[in-house]
Design a protein around this motif. Sequence first.
Motif, PDB file in Angstrom:
ATOM      1  N   GLN A  25      88.533  42.412  50.283  1.00 16.94           N
ATOM      2  CA  GLN A  25      89.427  42.815  51.358  1.00 16.94           C
ATOM      3  C   GLN A  25      89.602  44.323  51.326  1.00 16.94           C
ATOM      4  O   GLN A  25      89.255  44.987  50.351  1.00 16.94           O
ATOM      5  CB  GLN A  25      90.789  42.123  51.221  1.00 16.94           C
ATOM      6  CG  GLN A  25      90.737  40.602  51.291  1.00 16.94           C
ATOM      7  CD  GLN A  25      92.119  39.984  51.251  1.00 16.94           C
ATOM      8  OE1 GLN A  25      93.044  40.433  51.925  1.00 16.94           O
ATOM      9  NE2 GLN A  25      92.263  38.921  50.461  1.00 16.94           N
ATOM     10  N   GLY A  26      90.145  44.867  52.403  1.00 15.79           N
ATOM     11  CA  GLY A  26      90.394  46.303  52.458  1.00 15.79           C
ATOM     12  C   GLY A  26      89.191  47.061  52.968  1.00 15.79           C
ATOM     13  O   GLY A  26      88.676  46.778  54.056  1.00 15.79           O
ATOM     14  N   ILE A  27      88.702  48.008  52.176  1.00 15.80           N
ATOM     15  CA  ILE A  27      87.614  48.877  52.620  1.00 15.80           C
ATOM     16  C   ILE A  27      86.436  48.879  51.653  1.00 15.80           C
ATOM     17  O   ILE A  27      85.292  48.658  52.065  1.00 15.80           O
ATOM     18  CB  ILE A  27      88.118  50.326  52.828  1.00 15.80           C
ATOM     19  CG1 ILE A  27      89.141  50.364  53.971  1.00 15.80           C
ATOM     20  CG2 ILE A  27      86.959  51.274  53.129  1.00 15.80           C
ATOM     21  CD1 ILE A  27      89.814  51.700  54.143  1.00 15.80           C
ATOM     22  N   TRP A  53      93.899  41.943  54.138  1.00 18.57           N
ATOM     23  CA  TRP A  53      95.109  42.764  54.266  1.00 18.57           C
ATOM     24  C   TRP A  53      94.871  44.025  55.099  1.00 18.57           C
ATOM     25  O   TRP A  53      95.827  44.712  55.489  1.00 18.57           O
ATOM     26  CB  TRP A  53      95.695  43.110  52.905  1.00 18.57           C
ATOM     27  CG  TRP A  53      94.820  43.825  51.920  1.00 18.57           C
ATOM     28  CD1 TRP A  53      94.171  43.289  50.848  1.00 18.57           C
ATOM     29  CD2 TRP A  53      94.522  45.224  51.892  1.00 18.57           C
ATOM     30  NE1 TRP A  53      93.476  44.259  50.162  1.00 18.57           N
ATOM     31  CE2 TRP A  53      93.678  45.458  50.775  1.00 18.57           C
ATOM     32  CE3 TRP A  53      94.873  46.307  52.693  1.00 18.57           C
ATOM     33  CZ2 TRP A  53      93.179  46.720  50.448  1.00 18.57           C
ATOM     34  CZ3 TRP A  53      94.375  47.574  52.375  1.00 18.57           C
ATOM     35  CH2 TRP A  53      93.546  47.765  51.261  1.00 18.57           C
ATOM     36  N   ALA A  54      93.617  44.323  55.418  1.00 24.27           N
ATOM     37  CA  ALA A  54      93.335  45.479  56.270  1.00 24.27           C
ATOM     38  C   ALA A  54      93.448  45.151  57.757  1.00 24.27           C
ATOM     39  O   ALA A  54      93.392  46.065  58.593  1.00 24.27           O
ATOM     40  CB  ALA A  54      91.938  46.027  55.974  1.00 24.27           C
ATOM     41  N   SER A  66      91.419  48.979  63.575  1.00 26.32           N
ATOM     42  CA  SER A  66      90.342  49.963  63.506  1.00 26.32           C
ATOM     43  C   SER A  66      89.668  49.933  62.136  1.00 26.32           C
ATOM     44  O   SER A  66      88.452  50.126  62.033  1.00 26.32           O
ATOM     45  CB  SER A  66      90.899  51.362  63.785  1.00 26.32           C
ATOM     46  OG  SER A  66      91.999  51.665  62.926  1.00 26.32           O
ATOM     47  N   VAL A  67      90.429  49.666  61.071  1.00 27.48           N
ATOM     48  CA  VAL A  67      89.855  49.605  59.730  1.00 27.48           C
ATOM     49  C   VAL A  67      88.900  48.429  59.609  1.00 27.48           C
ATOM     50  O   VAL A  67      87.775  48.551  59.102  1.00 27.48           O
ATOM     51  CB  VAL A  67      90.972  49.520  58.667  1.00 27.48           C
ATOM     52  CG1 VAL A  67      90.380  49.305  57.273  1.00 27.48           C
ATOM     53  CG2 VAL A  67      91.815  50.792  58.687  1.00 27.48           C
ATOM     54  N   VAL A  68      89.324  47.257  60.071  1.00 24.48           N
ATOM     55  CA  VAL A  68      88.471  46.069  59.994  1.00 24.48           C
ATOM     56  C   VAL A  68      87.224  46.234  60.853  1.00 24.48           C
ATOM     57  O   VAL A  68      86.113  45.880  60.447  1.00 24.48           O
ATOM     58  CB  VAL A  68      89.263  44.815  60.404  1.00 24.48           C
ATOM     59  CG1 VAL A  68      88.334  43.635  60.659  1.00 24.48           C
ATOM     60  CG2 VAL A  68      90.266  44.451  59.317  1.00 24.48           C
ATOM     61  N   ILE A  69      87.376  46.799  62.029  1.00 27.49           N
ATOM     62  CA  ILE A  69      86.232  46.982  62.928  1.00 27.49           C
ATOM     63  C   ILE A  69      85.198  47.920  62.315  1.00 27.49           C
ATOM     64  O   ILE A  69      83.992  47.709  62.431  1.00 27.49           O
ATOM     65  CB  ILE A  69      86.706  47.491  64.294  1.00 27.49           C
ATOM     66  CG1 ILE A  69      87.476  46.395  65.028  1.00 27.49           C
ATOM     67  CG2 ILE A  69      85.527  47.962  65.145  1.00 27.49           C
ATOM     68  CD1 ILE A  69      88.171  46.860  66.291  1.00 27.49           C
ATOM     69  N   ALA A  70      85.662  48.949  61.623  1.00 26.58           N
ATOM     70  CA  ALA A  70      84.736  49.943  61.070  1.00 26.58           C
ATOM     71  C   ALA A  70      83.833  49.374  59.986  1.00 26.58           C
ATOM     72  O   ALA A  70      82.701  49.827  59.819  1.00 26.58           O
ATOM     73  CB  ALA A  70      85.518  51.127  60.513  1.00 26.58           C
ATOM     74  N   PHE A  71      84.305  48.342  59.248  1.00 25.92           N
ATOM     75  CA  PHE A  71      83.599  47.934  58.032  1.00 25.92           C
ATOM     76  C   PHE A  71      83.194  46.460  57.983  1.00 25.92           C
ATOM     77  O   PHE A  71      82.817  45.969  56.922  1.00 25.92           O
ATOM     78  CB  PHE A  71      84.467  48.252  56.810  1.00 25.92           C
ATOM     79  CG  PHE A  71      84.892  49.691  56.735  1.00 25.92           C
ATOM     80  CD1 PHE A  71      83.971  50.694  56.507  1.00 25.92           C
ATOM     81  CD2 PHE A  71      86.209  50.057  56.950  1.00 25.92           C
ATOM     82  CE1 PHE A  71      84.341  52.025  56.456  1.00 25.92           C
ATOM     83  CE2 PHE A  71      86.602  51.386  56.904  1.00 25.92           C
ATOM     84  CZ  PHE A  71      85.670  52.376  56.656  1.00 25.92           C
ATOM     85  N   GLN A 103      83.394  41.175  45.439  1.00 26.60           N
ATOM     86  CA  GLN A 103      84.842  41.006  45.374  1.00 26.60           C
ATOM     87  C   GLN A 103      85.477  42.288  44.867  1.00 26.60           C
ATOM     88  O   GLN A 103      84.869  43.040  44.112  1.00 26.60           O
ATOM     89  CB  GLN A 103      85.223  39.821  44.475  1.00 26.60           C
ATOM     90  CG  GLN A 103      84.800  39.938  43.032  1.00 26.60           C
ATOM     91  CD  GLN A 103      85.876  40.547  42.134  1.00 26.60           C
ATOM     92  OE1 GLN A 103      86.961  40.868  42.585  1.00 26.60           O
ATOM     93  NE2 GLN A 103      85.551  40.695  40.852  1.00 26.60           N
ATOM     94  N   ASN A 104      86.712  42.545  45.309  1.00 25.77           N
ATOM     95  CA  ASN A 104      87.415  43.750  44.844  1.00 25.77           C
ATOM     96  C   ASN A 104      88.866  43.453  44.482  1.00 25.77           C
ATOM     97  O   ASN A 104      89.772  44.246  44.758  1.00 25.77           O
ATOM     98  CB  ASN A 104      87.329  44.885  45.877  1.00 25.77           C
ATOM     99  CG  ASN A 104      87.990  44.545  47.208  1.00 25.77           C
ATOM    100  OD1 ASN A 104      88.380  43.403  47.448  1.00 25.77           O
ATOM    101  ND2 ASN A 104      88.121  45.525  48.082  1.00 25.77           N
ATOM    102  N   PHE A 105      89.073  42.297  43.829  1.00 26.07           N
ATOM    103  CA  PHE A 105      90.399  41.959  43.346  1.00 26.07           C
ATOM    104  C   PHE A 105      90.705  42.709  42.051  1.00 26.07           C
ATOM    105  O   PHE A 105      89.815  43.247  41.395  1.00 26.07           O
ATOM    106  CB  PHE A 105      90.501  40.455  43.080  1.00 26.07           C
ATOM    107  CG  PHE A 105      90.247  39.607  44.296  1.00 26.07           C
ATOM    108  CD1 PHE A 105      91.129  39.627  45.367  1.00 26.07           C
ATOM    109  CD2 PHE A 105      89.126  38.796  44.372  1.00 26.07           C
ATOM    110  CE1 PHE A 105      90.902  38.845  46.480  1.00 26.07           C
ATOM    111  CE2 PHE A 105      88.893  38.014  45.479  1.00 26.07           C
ATOM    112  CZ  PHE A 105      89.780  38.037  46.543  1.00 26.07           C
TER     113      PHE A 105
END
Length: 407
Positions: A25-27, A53-54, A66-71, A103-105
């Motif tokens: 999740q995130g970036i 969560w982004a 915009s964050v989700v769309i970018a990545f 994963q990035n937990f």
Amino acid sequence: MTTDTRAANTRRLPFDGLRVLDVSQGIAGPYCAHLLWQQGADVVKVEPPAGDWARPLGVVSGDLSSVVIAFNGGKRAICVDGAKAEGRGVIARLAADADVIVQNFRPGVAAKLGLDPAAMCASRPDLVYVSISGYGPDGPYADAPATDSVIQADAGLMFANRAADGAPRKIGLFLADMNSGLYAAQAAAAALYRRATGGGGEHVEVSLFDTCAATLVGNLVEDAMDPSRATRPARPVSSPNGTYAAADGAINVVALDDAQFERVCRAIGRTEWLADPRFANAAIRLANREQMEPLMAEALRTRPVADWVDRFREAGVLHAPVRTYAQLPAHPQARHAGPFEPIEQPGLGTLAWAGHPARAMRRPIEPVPHLGEHTLEVLERAGFSGAERAALLAGGAVVQRDRTTAA
């Protein structure tokens, strides 16, 4: 005329046929998986019922930001409740069919979802498992929360970007996150190459902290050679050298040596500076920067940016206008080379997007999925029977949403 190098490229994309399970999740993690998608991989994005969560970060429309769309363009999204045993079973079955897991937990969280990296890599020697964390898997900061801003402060990026008065400043983009995703994608590609040549899989571990250290390598070497530089305000290496206000905007101008300084003087009509002892050579100009820079600023504010661009281009002066985000796609080089590609995002229209710079090795961008948009499709492709899919939906272990309900 725009040149699209992909149009003439009929070769398979590098990761065509590669199956990636993105539970991040995130970036940083999503960007890693998205780079693999751009180069041909099939990426399934797993999200909890609350979503990545982004999804509410940045400019937001429904469950898209915009964050989700970018990545996350082109991924297939499945919504799974990992708090339920049945949901963890779904994730396990999807993971068993993946070539790469991202994963990035925080350390230990993936194991609670049934995705323990040590156990999975032991049972599947060919698996490439990518773990991205804030500070790494162990050590005194392993469990510390780490956002892009926190890491920019803690790992030196804000110090590197300090103002002339020494005040630290955040860099105005998610540099720690994006660089971590980029390093992780490169390491995943290296692991896949080694697997393809008979070396087996790999547990790739990348941290935002280590990534910032790698980003700062030049600054760190400079500091080791001359520690006193860190106590002095950041300043250019020459003068004139800076961003100056023109009559209708701003322009950056640089003169690194005497020949370049002469070209600047002739372009702006200040040839008298060439005989001024205060500006006799590059070292003297830098020492007298407090006198040089105001004179340069005074001269440049008299004309519009376009006039200076024409003059500087003709004179061979190092320069560039300061462009806004909206102006960048209209850059003559952008129109020619085509780094920008529109996303046709349903419900939002056409959005500007820029992909992997190696354009001949990336696929055309596709829309970003809504939360749970492809849940049933992903389950069906993974071999779940109709009865299994119905039971999972009824029990709330998975959620299927369409674009109408998501928006």
